[in-house]
Design a protein around this motif. Structure first.
Motif, PDB file in Angstrom:
ATOM      1  N   GLU A 126      -4.365   5.185   4.210  1.00  0.00           N
ATOM      2  CA  GLU A 126      -5.529   4.875   4.026  1.00  0.00           C
ATOM      3  C   GLU A 126      -5.695   3.528   3.040  1.00  0.00           C
ATOM      4  O   GLU A 126      -6.793   2.380   3.602  1.00  0.00           O
ATOM      5  N   ILE A 127      -5.419   3.044   2.254  1.00  0.00           N
ATOM      6  CA  ILE A 127      -4.952   1.980   1.645  1.00  0.00           C
ATOM      7  C   ILE A 127      -4.677   0.647   2.303  1.00  0.00           C
ATOM      8  O   ILE A 127      -5.771  -0.648   2.209  1.00  0.00           O
ATOM      9  N   LYS A 183      -9.612  -1.467  14.861  1.00  0.00           N
ATOM     10  CA  LYS A 183      -9.906  -3.426  13.894  1.00  0.00           C
ATOM     11  C   LYS A 183     -10.023  -3.591  14.664  1.00  0.00           C
ATOM     12  O   LYS A 183     -10.565  -4.893  14.703  1.00  0.00           O
ATOM     13  N   ILE A 207      -5.751   0.696   5.566  1.00  0.00           N
ATOM     14  CA  ILE A 207      -6.586   0.069   6.256  1.00  0.00           C
ATOM     15  C   ILE A 207      -7.411  -0.691   5.791  1.00  0.00           C
ATOM     16  O   ILE A 207      -7.605  -1.963   6.243  1.00  0.00           O
ATOM     17  N   SER A 208      -7.795  -0.828   4.368  1.00  0.00           N
ATOM     18  CA  SER A 208      -8.944  -1.395   3.441  1.00  0.00           C
ATOM     19  C   SER A 208      -8.028  -2.779   3.256  1.00  0.00           C
ATOM     20  O   SER A 208      -8.456  -4.155   3.334  1.00  0.00           O
ATOM     21  N   LYS A 209      -6.362  -2.731   3.091  1.00  0.00           N
ATOM     22  CA  LYS A 209      -6.158  -3.762   2.732  1.00  0.00           C
ATOM     23  C   LYS A 209      -5.342  -4.977   3.399  1.00  0.00           C
ATOM     24  O   LYS A 209      -5.080  -6.357   3.722  1.00  0.00           O
ATOM     25  N   TYR A 210      -5.314  -4.620   4.848  1.00  0.00           N
ATOM     26  CA  TYR A 210      -5.345  -5.234   6.500  1.00  0.00           C
ATOM     27  C   TYR A 210      -6.978  -5.954   6.547  1.00  0.00           C
ATOM     28  O   TYR A 210      -6.569  -7.411   6.544  1.00  0.00           O
ATOM     29  N   ASP A 211      -7.640  -5.202   6.159  1.00  0.00           N
ATOM     30  CA  ASP A 211      -9.566  -6.161   6.141  1.00  0.00           C
ATOM     31  C   ASP A 211      -9.475  -6.845   5.881  1.00  0.00           C
ATOM     32  O   ASP A 211      -9.826  -8.067   5.928  1.00  0.00           O
ATOM     33  N   GLU A 212      -8.666  -6.504   3.553  1.00  0.00           N
ATOM     34  CA  GLU A 212      -9.194  -7.666   2.760  1.00  0.00           C
ATOM     35  C   GLU A 212      -8.104  -8.776   3.087  1.00  0.00           C
ATOM     36  O   GLU A 212      -8.277 -10.129   2.908  1.00  0.00           O
ATOM     37  N   ALA A 225       0.675  -0.874  -0.240  1.00  0.00           N
ATOM     38  CA  ALA A 225       0.160  -0.292   0.015  1.00  0.00           C
ATOM     39  C   ALA A 225       0.478   1.228  -0.520  1.00  0.00           C
ATOM     40  O   ALA A 225       2.061   0.907   0.144  1.00  0.00           O
TER      41      ALA A 225
END
Length: 120
Positions: free
Chosen positions: A36-37, A71, A39-44, A32
């Motif tokens: 911002e990216i 999270k 956080i979403s990559k971690y979730d994914e 990433a």
């Protein structure tokens, strides 16, 4: 072997870190270029570990660290900082970072930090 998410706004730094980690027997499962990216990559991707640059555009590393920890309290994050950013390292550790590595990267130090955090 750990599954690692590499976060840095400089493509060259991501490539360098990816090279060190891969040679050290780890798998880089994502990259990433800002917080911002990240956080979403971690979730994914749910990586075992994140290497997080401190200074990035859009969202800085410390804010991304806080976002991930909010999270995923068990997330393991190692901060990366350039020389002379020690005050930011203190902020990062108090926000939940497990360790920090300094740029330019020393491969032995990177792997020592990663192996220590992954096995903790």
């Amino acid at each position: 072997m750990a599954k690692i998410l590499v976060v840095d706004d400089a493509a060259f730094m991501r490539m360098t870190l990816k090279d060190i980690l891969t040679k050290g027997g780890h798998e880089v499962i994502g990259e990433a270029e800002n917080g911002e990216i990240a956080i979403s990559k971690y979730d994914e991707l749910k990586p075992d570990l994140v290497t997080m640059d401190i200074t990035m555009p859009v969202m800085e590393g410390i804010d991304a660290l806080k976002g991930i920890k909010a999270k995923h309290p068990g997330a393991k994050v190692i901060m990366c900082s350039a020389m002379g950013q020690q005050h930011m390292v203190v902020q990062a550790v108090s926000a939940g970072a497990k360790d920090f590595i300094v740029k330019p990267f020393n491969p032995d130090r990177v792997l020592e930090a990663v192996n220590k955090v992954v096995s903790s």
